[in-house]
Design an enzyme around this catalytic site. Structure first.
Site, short mmCIF file in Angstrom:
data_model
loop_
_atom_site.label_atom_id
_atom_site.label_comp_id
_atom_site.label_asym_id
_atom_site.label_seq_id
_atom_site.Cartn_x
_atom_site.Cartn_y
_atom_site.Cartn_z
N HIS A 63 -4.86 5.44 -7.52
CA HIS A 63 -4.73 4.43 -8.57
C HIS A 63 -5.89 3.44 -8.51
O HIS A 63 -6.33 3.07 -7.41
CB HIS A 63 -3.44 3.63 -8.38
CG HIS A 63 -2.31 4.17 -9.19
ND1 HIS A 63 -1.45 5.13 -8.72
CD2 HIS A 63 -1.90 3.87 -10.44
CE1 HIS A 63 -0.56 5.41 -9.64
NE2 HIS A 63 -0.80 4.67 -10.70
N GLY A 107 -2.23 7.79 -5.24
CA GLY A 107 -1.70 8.47 -6.42
C GLY A 107 -2.40 9.79 -6.71
O GLY A 107 -1.83 10.67 -7.37
N TYR A 137 6.17 2.93 -4.17
CA TYR A 137 5.93 4.24 -4.80
C TYR A 137 6.98 4.44 -5.89
O TYR A 137 8.11 3.99 -5.76
CB TYR A 137 6.03 5.32 -3.73
CG TYR A 137 5.05 6.44 -3.92
CD1 TYR A 137 3.69 6.24 -3.74
CD2 TYR A 137 5.49 7.71 -4.29
CE1 TYR A 137 2.79 7.27 -3.92
CE2 TYR A 137 4.59 8.74 -4.46
CZ TYR A 137 3.24 8.51 -4.28
OH TYR A 137 2.35 9.53 -4.46
O1 YXS Z 1 -17.58 -2.64 -3.90
P1 YXS Z 1 -17.57 -1.86 -5.19
O2 YXS Z 1 -17.43 -2.72 -6.43
O3 YXS Z 1 -18.68 -0.83 -5.28
O4 YXS Z 1 -16.22 -1.00 -5.19
C1 YXS Z 1 -15.93 -0.09 -4.14
C2 YXS Z 1 -14.44 -0.03 -3.96
O5 YXS Z 1 -13.82 -1.30 -4.04
C3 YXS Z 1 -14.05 0.84 -5.15
N1 YXS Z 1 -12.77 1.51 -4.92
C4 YXS Z 1 -11.70 1.35 -5.72
N2 YXS Z 1 -11.51 0.58 -6.79
C5 YXS Z 1 -10.28 0.62 -7.36
N3 YXS Z 1 -9.27 1.38 -6.93
C6 YXS Z 1 -9.43 2.17 -5.85
N4 YXS Z 1 -8.40 2.93 -5.44
C7 YXS Z 1 -10.68 2.17 -5.19
N5 YXS Z 1 -11.19 2.79 -4.09
C8 YXS Z 1 -12.45 2.37 -3.96
O6 YXS Z 1 -15.08 1.83 -5.22
C9 YXS Z 1 -16.28 1.31 -4.67
C10 YXS Z 1 -16.74 2.27 -3.58
O7 YXS Z 1 -15.80 2.17 -2.51
P2 YXS Z 1 -16.31 2.13 -0.98
O8 YXS Z 1 -17.50 1.25 -0.85
O9 YXS Z 1 -15.11 1.80 -0.16
O10 YXS Z 1 -16.77 3.65 -0.81
P3 YXS Z 1 -16.68 4.54 0.48
O11 YXS Z 1 -17.36 5.81 0.12
O12 YXS Z 1 -17.14 3.79 1.71
O13 YXS Z 1 -15.11 4.83 0.70
C11 YXS Z 1 -14.42 5.57 -0.26
C12 YXS Z 1 -12.90 5.42 0.02
C13 YXS Z 1 -12.16 6.18 -1.09
C14 YXS Z 1 -12.58 6.08 1.38
C15 YXS Z 1 -12.52 3.93 0.07
O14 YXS Z 1 -13.03 3.30 -1.07
C16 YXS Z 1 -11.05 3.71 0.11
O15 YXS Z 1 -10.41 3.80 1.18
N6 YXS Z 1 -10.46 3.40 -1.06
C17 YXS Z 1 -9.03 3.12 -1.17
C18 YXS Z 1 -8.23 4.39 -1.10
C19 YXS Z 1 -6.77 4.09 -1.32
O16 YXS Z 1 -6.11 3.51 -0.45
N7 YXS Z 1 -6.26 4.45 -2.50
C20 YXS Z 1 -4.93 4.16 -2.92
C21 YXS Z 1 -4.97 3.36 -4.16
S1 YXS Z 1 -3.37 2.75 -4.65
C22 YXS Z 1 -2.52 4.12 -5.15
O17 YXS Z 1 -3.05 5.16 -5.37
C23 YXS Z 1 -1.01 4.03 -5.36
C24 YXS Z 1 -0.63 2.78 -6.01
S2 YXS Z 1 -0.21 4.36 -3.82
O18 YXS Z 1 -1.03 3.86 -2.73
O19 YXS Z 1 1.11 3.75 -3.88
O20 YXS Z 1 -0.09 5.83 -3.74
#
Ligand code: YXS
Length: 258
Positions: A63, A107, A137
């Protein structure tokens, strides 16, 4: 478009997510996936592949956290764009194959596990993260996770929110095939070609039959309301606000349990 589609061999629809750095499931991306699925709904298409761009390190970051509401509203309702995509995949008459390269988060795990068949490159991982972000969730999503089986593995994934290798997921039956990255595309295309040679009528009927049978879990209104009330405790909590704030501030959250 953020999820353009093409047709390969005249019968295989391919949707490629290509949105920002990490394919966060924003409304814009999810609406585009819906449009692509609608375009690929009818003949001559017989199979659909959902993928990220070639070489992706992140299949999807889940998400778009920036779009999660912080005003006391349920963040994941019936009309949430991800729910709309999930329904489109469920009701798509063709098999939908998820072809995974890179890490799959939150998500996006539900998006992938909701596809009919999953093929992953061997260095891919899945992390289901609501507990890390303080997010309640949604009910349908939780049921979908239970339906794919491997309840102990899923509980471990939900309770730790840590990435798990696709090799382990395949061992537990959550993923169909794990292949070297270099072979991922050919392998997936061959699988799609095999499906495209079978009777589309039988496939669509089997898929619908399995959907109906798998959904035969009647919930009485009181039980449903109780689940909603449990989820509300989460999205009304300090921890929900803190989880989103911490993500945006790029720091670890301090959860209080209320
Ligand atoms: O700093 P900028 O502006 O470049 O932005 C960064 C991050 O903030 C952004 N970004 C996201 N923005 C919105 N929603 C996200 N889910 C998201 N994930 C990342 O993208 C830019 C690049 O991220 P960065 O610098 O961390 O890249 P990386 O290559 O070092 O790492 C990539 C990830 C995916 C490993 C890391 O960004 C990460 O851990 N992201 C969060 C993953 C996560 O926890 N997703 C769950 C989202 S919530 C959801 O899906 C449901 C509600 S739930 O959790 O209930 O299932």
């Amino acid at each position: 478009m953020k999820a353009p589609h093409s047709i390969v061999d005249g019968v295989i629809g391919v949707i490629t997510m290509n949105h920002g750095k990490v394919n966060a499931l924003s409304k814009v991306l999810l609406d585009d996936i819906v449009l692509s699925l609608e375009s690929l709904h009818s003949p001559p298409v017989r199979v659909v592949i959902l993928r990220a761009a070639q070489g992706a390190k992140v299949f999807s970051a889940g998400h778009d956290v920036r779009e999660l509401p912080t005003n006391g509203r349920d963040p994941l309702t019936y009309n949430d764009p991800l729910r709309q995509v999930m329904r489109k995949i469920e009701h798509c008459p063709h098999p939908v194959i998820a072809m995974i390269e890179g890490s799959v988060w939150g998500g996006a795990c539900e998006l992938v596990l909701g596809c009919d068949v999953i093929v992953a490159a061997e260095d891919s991982t899945f992390a289901i993260t609501p507990a890390k972000l303080g997010v309640p969730y949604d009910i349908h999503g939780t049921l979908n996770l239970i339906k794919v089986g491997g309840i102990h593995l899923l509980k471990e994934m939900l309770f730790t929110a840590e990435p798990v290798s696709v090799i382990r997921l395949a061992d537990c039956g959550l993923i169909n095939h794990v292949v070297p990255r270099a072979k991922l595309e050919d392998f997936t295309m061959n699988l799609a070609r095999q499906m495209a040679q079978t009777s589309p009528l039988v496939l669509s009927v089997l898929k619908e039959e399995m959907r109906v049978l798998a959904n035969a879990h009647p919930l009485n209104p009181e039980t449903y309301e109780r689940l909603q009330a449990l989820r509300r405790e989460v999205y009304d909590s300090h921890d929900y606000q803190e989880g989103i704030r911490a993500f945006l501030e790029k720091r670890a959250p301090t959860f209080l349990g209320n």
